[in-house]
Scaffold this motif. Structure first.
Motif, PDB file in Angstrom:
ATOM      1  N   UNK A   6     117.007  46.490  56.823  1.00 33.74           N
ATOM      2  CA  UNK A   6     117.660  46.852  55.565  1.00 33.74           C
ATOM      3  C   UNK A   6     118.135  48.301  55.585  1.00 33.74           C
ATOM      4  N   UNK A   7     117.378  49.170  56.213  1.00 36.72           N
ATOM      5  CA  UNK A   7     117.817  50.569  56.318  1.00 36.72           C
ATOM      6  C   UNK A   7     119.037  50.703  57.223  1.00 36.72           C
ATOM      7  N   UNK A   8     119.059  49.957  58.312  1.00 35.36           N
ATOM      8  CA  UNK A   8     120.230  49.991  59.197  1.00 35.36           C
ATOM      9  C   UNK A   8     121.477  49.524  58.454  1.00 35.36           C
ATOM     10  N   UNK A   9     121.342  48.464  57.685  1.00 32.94           N
ATOM     11  CA  UNK A   9     122.473  47.957  56.910  1.00 32.94           C
ATOM     12  C   UNK A   9     122.908  48.983  55.874  1.00 32.94           C
ATOM     13  N   UNK A  43     120.419  62.338  61.165  1.00 31.84           N
ATOM     14  CA  UNK A  43     120.157  61.770  59.844  1.00 31.84           C
ATOM     15  C   UNK A  43     119.874  60.278  59.927  1.00 31.84           C
ATOM     16  N   UNK A  44     120.550  59.596  60.821  1.00 29.42           N
ATOM     17  CA  UNK A  44     120.329  58.161  60.996  1.00 29.42           C
ATOM     18  C   UNK A  44     118.877  57.886  61.395  1.00 29.42           C
ATOM     19  N   UNK A  45     118.394  58.580  62.428  1.00 29.46           N
ATOM     20  CA  UNK A  45     117.022  58.357  62.875  1.00 29.46           C
ATOM     21  C   UNK A  45     116.004  58.861  61.862  1.00 29.46           C
ATOM     22  N   UNK A  46     116.319  59.968  61.173  1.00 33.21           N
ATOM     23  CA  UNK A  46     115.404  60.478  60.153  1.00 33.21           C
ATOM     24  C   UNK A  46     115.261  59.466  59.015  1.00 33.21           C
ATOM     25  N   UNK A  47     116.349  58.824  58.626  1.00 36.74           N
ATOM     26  CA  UNK A  47     116.303  57.833  57.546  1.00 36.74           C
ATOM     27  C   UNK A  47     115.600  56.556  57.987  1.00 36.74           C
ATOM     28  N   UNK A  48     115.922  56.072  59.168  1.00 38.81           N
ATOM     29  CA  UNK A  48     115.344  54.811  59.633  1.00 38.81           C
ATOM     30  C   UNK A  48     113.845  54.963  59.904  1.00 38.81           C
ATOM     31  N   UNK A  49     113.424  56.110  60.393  1.00 39.12           N
ATOM     32  CA  UNK A  49     112.026  56.312  60.761  1.00 39.12           C
ATOM     33  C   UNK A  49     111.229  57.091  59.720  1.00 39.12           C
ATOM     34  N   UNK A  50     111.755  57.212  58.505  1.00 41.32           N
ATOM     35  CA  UNK A  50     111.080  57.966  57.442  1.00 41.32           C
ATOM     36  C   UNK A  50     109.846  57.198  56.982  1.00 41.32           C
TER      37      UNK A  50
END
Length: 134
Positions: A6-9, A43-50
């Motif tokens: 869901x975060x990737x989407x 930002x992508x990895x920070x958001x997905x792995x938060x």
């Protein structure tokens, strides 16, 4: 896995909308957040792995997460944050004391309520053991 998907989407949807800004309404969104530097791989990895969102939920869309990152809350004072931190440490300490002093988890995992005091544990003791193992 589902939360990560869901975060990737969410990230990719917001990225698509940032490239097609004519689809966005200025009343509904903060258009200043749709700049290209907000869609970096970091930002992508920070958001997905938060991790806090995995533990405490909820599923936050990328733009909501980014707003919280760019504009942190200012409603709590330092003293109220220290009070919350102190209470959290007290709760963790109480849980540790209960896990070391009370044998509820052991009673529940080994089903020893059948063996205690000859026959069976009374129902209220089984209920208390079940409550404290939650």
């Amino acid at each position: 896995f589902n939360l990560t998907m869901l975060r990737l989407i969410s990230f990719n949807t917001e990225l698509y909308w940032s490239k097609n800004q004519q689809m966005l309404s200025s009343k509904q969104t903060n258009l200043h957040l749709y700049s290209p530097e907000n869609f970096s791989i970091a930002n992508f990895f920070a958001y997905v792995l938060y991790m806090p969102l995995y533990i405490a939920g909820p599923i936050a869309p990328y733009m909501t997460w980014l707003e919280g990152l760019k504009c942190p809350q200012k409603s709590l004072s330092t003293s109220s944050i220290l009070v919350i931190l102190f209470r959290t440490v007290l709760y963790i300490l109480a849980v540790e004391i209960m896990l070391h002093l009370y044998v509820y988890v052991s009673v529940n995992n080994n089903r020893t309520w059948y063996l205690i005091e000859g026959d069976y544990m009374p129902g209220w003791e089984v209920a208390v053991a079940g409550f404290f193992t939650l």
